[in-house]
Design a protein around this motif. Sequence first.
Motif, PDB file in Angstrom:
ATOM      1  N   PRO A 160       0.770  -1.412   0.128  1.00 51.56           N
ATOM      2  CA  PRO A 160       0.215   0.126  -0.060  1.00 51.56           C
ATOM      3  C   PRO A 160       1.283   1.286   0.192  1.00 51.56           C
ATOM      4  O   PRO A 160       1.552   1.440   0.736  1.00 51.56           O
ATOM      5  CB  PRO A 160      -0.736  -0.581   0.779  1.00 51.56           C
ATOM      6  CG  PRO A 160       0.017  -0.913   2.364  1.00 51.56           C
ATOM      7  CD  PRO A 160       0.576  -1.304   0.881  1.00 51.56           C
ATOM      8  N   HIS A 161       0.443   2.068  -0.601  1.00 51.23           N
ATOM      9  CA  HIS A 161       0.376   3.599  -0.810  1.00 51.23           C
ATOM     10  C   HIS A 161       0.494   4.206   1.004  1.00 51.23           C
ATOM     11  O   HIS A 161      -0.852   3.673   1.668  1.00 51.23           O
ATOM     12  CB  HIS A 161       0.669   4.596  -1.625  1.00 51.23           C
ATOM     13  CG  HIS A 161      -0.806   4.948  -2.449  1.00 51.23           C
ATOM     14  ND1 HIS A 161      -2.167   5.549  -1.371  1.00 51.23           N
ATOM     15  CD2 HIS A 161      -1.436   4.698  -3.414  1.00 51.23           C
ATOM     16  CE1 HIS A 161      -2.728   5.115  -1.724  1.00 51.23           C
ATOM     17  NE2 HIS A 161      -2.184   4.527  -3.501  1.00 51.23           N
ATOM     18  N   PHE A 165      -3.261   2.597   2.633  1.00 48.89           N
ATOM     19  CA  PHE A 165      -3.016   2.131   3.987  1.00 48.89           C
ATOM     20  C   PHE A 165      -3.498   2.290   5.230  1.00 48.89           C
ATOM     21  O   PHE A 165      -4.136   1.546   6.139  1.00 48.89           O
ATOM     22  CB  PHE A 165      -1.102   2.340   4.737  1.00 48.89           C
ATOM     23  CG  PHE A 165      -0.511   1.973   5.790  1.00 48.89           C
ATOM     24  CD1 PHE A 165       0.095   0.282   5.822  1.00 48.89           C
ATOM     25  CD2 PHE A 165      -0.975   2.296   7.102  1.00 48.89           C
ATOM     26  CE1 PHE A 165       0.617   0.549   7.333  1.00 48.89           C
ATOM     27  CE2 PHE A 165      -0.239   1.888   8.414  1.00 48.89           C
ATOM     28  CZ  PHE A 165      -0.129   1.309   8.489  1.00 48.89           C
ATOM     29  N   GLU A 166      -4.005   3.355   5.011  1.00 43.76           N
ATOM     30  CA  GLU A 166      -5.387   4.137   5.974  1.00 43.76           C
ATOM     31  C   GLU A 166      -6.384   3.049   5.622  1.00 43.76           C
ATOM     32  O   GLU A 166      -7.865   3.130   6.586  1.00 43.76           O
ATOM     33  CB  GLU A 166      -4.876   5.561   5.850  1.00 43.76           C
ATOM     34  CG  GLU A 166      -6.452   6.498   6.246  1.00 43.76           C
ATOM     35  CD  GLU A 166      -6.493   6.168   8.306  1.00 43.76           C
ATOM     36  OE1 GLU A 166      -7.065   6.565   8.202  1.00 43.76           O
ATOM     37  OE2 GLU A 166      -5.055   6.708   8.269  1.00 43.76           O
ATOM     38  N   ARG A 167      -6.664   3.375   4.791  1.00 44.31           N
ATOM     39  CA  ARG A 167      -8.472   2.134   4.062  1.00 44.31           C
ATOM     40  C   ARG A 167      -7.921   1.161   5.040  1.00 44.31           C
ATOM     41  O   ARG A 167      -8.875   0.218   5.243  1.00 44.31           O
ATOM     42  CB  ARG A 167      -8.279   2.016   2.305  1.00 44.31           C
ATOM     43  CG  ARG A 167      -8.559   3.142   1.730  1.00 44.31           C
ATOM     44  CD  ARG A 167      -8.442   3.433   0.482  1.00 44.31           C
ATOM     45  NE  ARG A 167      -8.301   4.551  -0.153  1.00 44.31           N
ATOM     46  CZ  ARG A 167      -7.580   5.002  -0.911  1.00 44.31           C
ATOM     47  NH1 ARG A 167      -7.112   3.514  -1.647  1.00 44.31           N
ATOM     48  NH2 ARG A 167      -7.564   5.801  -0.880  1.00 44.31           N
ATOM     49  N   VAL A 194       4.642  -3.761   2.275  1.00 42.77           N
ATOM     50  CA  VAL A 194       5.784  -2.213   1.750  1.00 42.77           C
ATOM     51  C   VAL A 194       4.272  -0.853   1.864  1.00 42.77           C
ATOM     52  O   VAL A 194       3.330  -0.885   1.510  1.00 42.77           O
ATOM     53  CB  VAL A 194       5.972  -3.245   0.240  1.00 42.77           C
ATOM     54  CG1 VAL A 194       6.672  -2.020  -0.271  1.00 42.77           C
ATOM     55  CG2 VAL A 194       6.458  -4.395   0.131  1.00 42.77           C
ATOM     56  N   LEU A 195       5.044  -0.729   3.314  1.00 45.30           N
ATOM     57  CA  LEU A 195       4.450   1.075   3.405  1.00 45.30           C
ATOM     58  C   LEU A 195       5.366   1.617   2.269  1.00 45.30           C
ATOM     59  O   LEU A 195       6.364   2.318   2.622  1.00 45.30           O
ATOM     60  CB  LEU A 195       4.563   1.011   4.318  1.00 45.30           C
ATOM     61  CG  LEU A 195       4.253   2.997   5.072  1.00 45.30           C
ATOM     62  CD1 LEU A 195       1.840   3.363   4.318  1.00 45.30           C
ATOM     63  CD2 LEU A 195       3.500   2.885   6.376  1.00 45.30           C
ATOM     64  N   LYS A 196       4.744   2.293   1.076  1.00 51.22           N
ATOM     65  CA  LYS A 196       5.426   2.990   0.533  1.00 51.22           C
ATOM     66  C   LYS A 196       5.306   4.264   0.643  1.00 51.22           C
ATOM     67  O   LYS A 196       4.220   5.299   1.136  1.00 51.22           O
ATOM     68  CB  LYS A 196       4.574   2.607  -0.889  1.00 51.22           C
ATOM     69  CG  LYS A 196       4.935   1.169  -1.998  1.00 51.22           C
ATOM     70  CD  LYS A 196       4.107   0.944  -3.063  1.00 51.22           C
ATOM     71  CE  LYS A 196       3.007   1.125  -3.132  1.00 51.22           C
ATOM     72  NZ  LYS A 196       2.432   0.576  -4.457  1.00 51.22           N
ATOM     73  N   GLY A 197       6.309   5.226   0.047  1.00 56.65           N
ATOM     74  CA  GLY A 197       6.673   6.921   0.384  1.00 56.65           C
ATOM     75  C   GLY A 197       8.272   6.793  -0.290  1.00 56.65           C
ATOM     76  O   GLY A 197       8.707   6.513  -0.710  1.00 56.65           O
TER      77      GLY A 197
END
Length: 285
Positions: A160-161, A165-167, A194-197
Amino acid sequence: MQRGRAVSGLGVNGPSLWLDRYPWPAADTHKHARGRLGVVSGPQPSSGAARLACRGGLRIGAGTCRLFCPPEALPLHAPGVEAVMIQSFRDAGELKSLAEVMAALVIGPAAGLRPETEAWLRAVAETEARLVIDADALTLFRERSEDLFVLLRQGDVLTPHEGEFERLWPGLLEGKGREAACREAARTSGTVVVLKGQETLIGAPDGRLARNPNGTPWLATAGSGDVLAGLIGGLMAQGMDSFDAACAGVWIHAEAAGLFGPGLIAEDLPELVPQVLARLWKERG
């Protein structure tokens, strides 16, 4: 950091973390030994994302790649792929049958926020393939994340981006910050996250967490995440551990983008991967 070993706490992602376990082909390797990657395409208007994932998976070494699509998407895919085998399916049951022989499978990029996409995910989750779940296949489970997590296994990867992720984990980022939130998400989902950023984080269910240091703003372009999903899936198809595959895919993805710089579009990324791999080949211990 000890070479080739996961760390407790926060580690820095890079070749020293996974290069000694990278799935280089042996002299007698054949294409089927290098792993079968599958990618699920959405319907006709949103088919390009799946082709980007396929290209990424092949460039990073998957021996074969099959693109699974609804029949109406066949005319769009056929002129756009060469080494990829295209197979159409009419329903979730047929998709499951086609996917049974896959070692890894990517689902979600531009798949569509439709009941059919959820049915496809549920079908492929019943196979032995390890899954990379991205984009629409994440957003479909907005505020009902447990319905997703119950389908998954420890070897699966979510990419997720921050919005996605928040969803799935409402309020977790704001309440805990990125590092603690990523670790908690991996634990509660039982998957690699994988938390994209700007500095992508990779978390494992056992508490391992790696921060990726070589991110670049040139990756802020449509389709780059689809290529990343394909890179991770391609490494998993070759038998690489899911956490290692996620770490390697994220680092190679960013390194390729850095080689190109300004003007990068997603289509450029798979073509730059061989340069990164050639350097890693020379550096391997």
